[in-house]
Scaffold this motif. Structure first.
Motif, mmCIF file in Angstrom:
data_model
loop_
_atom_site.group_PDB
_atom_site.id
_atom_site.type_symbol
_atom_site.label_atom_id
_atom_site.label_comp_id
_atom_site.label_asym_id
_atom_site.label_seq_id
_atom_site.Cartn_x
_atom_site.Cartn_y
_atom_site.Cartn_z
ATOM 1 N N GLU A 63 41.580 31.939 32.952
ATOM 2 C CA GLU A 63 41.441 30.489 32.831
ATOM 3 C C GLU A 63 39.981 30.133 32.549
ATOM 4 N N THR A 75 37.006 27.581 32.879
ATOM 5 C CA THR A 75 36.575 26.470 33.721
ATOM 6 C C THR A 75 35.220 25.981 33.211
ATOM 7 N N GLU A 76 34.719 24.932 33.849
ATOM 8 C CA GLU A 76 33.401 24.423 33.436
ATOM 9 C C GLU A 76 32.297 25.370 33.884
ATOM 10 N N ASN A 77 32.311 25.759 35.148
ATOM 11 C CA ASN A 77 31.223 26.624 35.630
ATOM 12 C C ASN A 77 31.643 27.518 36.803
ATOM 13 N N GLU A 78 32.947 27.718 36.979
ATOM 14 C CA GLU A 78 33.426 28.581 38.066
ATOM 15 C C GLU A 78 33.934 29.894 37.481
ATOM 16 N N THR A 79 33.384 31.006 37.964
ATOM 17 C CA THR A 79 33.797 32.323 37.476
ATOM 18 C C THR A 79 34.311 33.173 38.631
ATOM 19 N N LYS A 90 39.250 33.707 36.319
ATOM 20 C CA LYS A 90 38.605 32.483 35.870
ATOM 21 C C LYS A 90 37.240 32.842 35.286
ATOM 22 N N GLY A 143 33.705 30.635 33.757
ATOM 23 C CA GLY A 143 33.061 29.380 33.399
ATOM 24 C C GLY A 143 32.557 29.415 31.967
ATOM 25 N N GLY A 174 43.347 26.132 27.422
ATOM 26 C CA GLY A 174 42.463 26.359 28.558
ATOM 27 C C GLY A 174 42.511 27.768 29.127
ATOM 28 N N HIS A 175 43.217 28.664 28.469
ATOM 29 C CA HIS A 175 43.371 30.030 28.952
ATOM 30 C C HIS A 175 43.293 31.017 27.789
#
Length: 227
Positions: A118, A120-124, A129, A131, A178-179
Motif C-alpha cells: 500500500e 501511503t503519504e509517509n508511513e513505511t 506499506k 510512504g 493506491g497499491h
C-alpha cells in the motif's frame, strides 16, 4: 480452487505449490506440476503488462530462455493480465519459445508469498506499506533507456511514454488504486523445491522495478541443473 497463502516470499528449501493457469503462448492450461520430476523451472511472477518494467523483464526472460534451456531449465512467465489481452500484446511483441501464463487474480503471487504493498503519504512498514517520501528516494537505473537513475514513478512514466502502450479497460481492471503487487523470480529444482529467488520484497525496496542479475541466475541454474 482455494489459493494457498504465505505471509513471506518462499525461501530456498520451501516446496512450491501447484497451480493451474491459462496459457498465453499456446492454447490450454499450464500447471506447475507439469514440470515436477521432469526439469528445473524458473518462474517469473510479474505485474500486468500495463507495468513498463514488467514488459521489459518478460522480454529479458525470453532472451535468457535459450541459455537456461541449454542447462535443462525451463522458464515460465506469469502476468497479471487477462489471457486475451496478453495474447494480443505478445502477438505484436513476440517472446519466442518462452512459456507464458495469465493470472489476473494473482493467485500464484499469493501462493509464493509476494504481497500487495500500500502506498501511503509517509508511513513505511515494508513490505506492506511504503510512504511516497520513501518511494521518491528509490532509484531505477536503465542507462540504455533513462537519462539518469530515477525514482520508479518518474521512470515508469517516461518508459510508458516511450513505449506508447495503450491502457485498455482490461489493463485498468488489473490496477489496484493506491497499491502495487510486488513481484519476483523463483528457481525451482526438478522436485518443485525453491533453490534461488530474486524478489522486490528483499532489500527494503532496493529491488523495486529492478531487473535481476543474469550472472547470478545462471550460476544458480548451473547448480540446480546438476542436482
Amino acid at each position: 480452487m482455494s489459493t494457498p497463502y504465505v505471509d513471506h516470499p518462499l525461501q530456498p528449501g520451501d516446496q512450491a505449490p501447484n497451480m493451474v493457469l491459462d496459457a498465453i503462448s499456446r492454447e490450454g492450461k499450464i500447471a506447475l506440476d507439469d514440470f515436477r520430476g521432469r526439469s528445473p523451472l524458473l518462474i517469473g511472477l510479474f505485474r500486468g503488462l500495463h507495468c513498463p518494467f514488467c514488459r521489459r523483464h518478460v522480454a529479458a526472460m525470453a532472451q535468457l530462455n535459450p541459455a537456461l534451456r541449454e542447462k535443462g531449465v525451463e522458464s515460465l512467465a506469469v502476468v497479471n493480465t487477462p489471457v486475451e489481452r496478453a495474447r494480443l500484446y505478445f502477438r505484436y511483441h513476440p517472446i519466442p519459445d518462452l512459456l507464458a501464463a495469465s493470472d489476473p487474480v494473482r493467485a500464484l503471487h499469493r501462493a509464493f508469498g509476494l504481497p500487495i504493498i500500500e502506498f501511503t503519504e509517509n508511513e513505511t512498514d515494508w513490505p506492506y506499506k511504503v510512504g511516497m517520501d520513501e518511494v521518491m528516494t528509490m532509484r531505477v537505473d536503465r542507462p540504455e533507456e533513462l537519462p539518469e537513475p530515477m525514482d520508479p514513478a518518474t521512470a515508469g512514466d517516461l518508459l510508458s511514454k516511450k513505449d506508447g502502450y495503450e491502457i485498455t479497460e482490461a489493463d485498468q481492471q488489473m490496477r489496484i488504486p493506491g497499491h502495487m503487487q510486488l513481484v519476483g523470480h523463483f528457481l525451482l529444482d526438478r522436485e518443485g523445491v525453491v533453490r534461488w529467488s530474486f524478489t522486490e520484497v528483499e532489500g527494503e525496496g532496493r529491488n523495486v522495478c529492478r531487473a535481476l542479475k543474469p550472472e547470478e541466475l545462471m550460476a544458480a541454474a548451473s547448480q540446480v541443473a546438476h542436482k
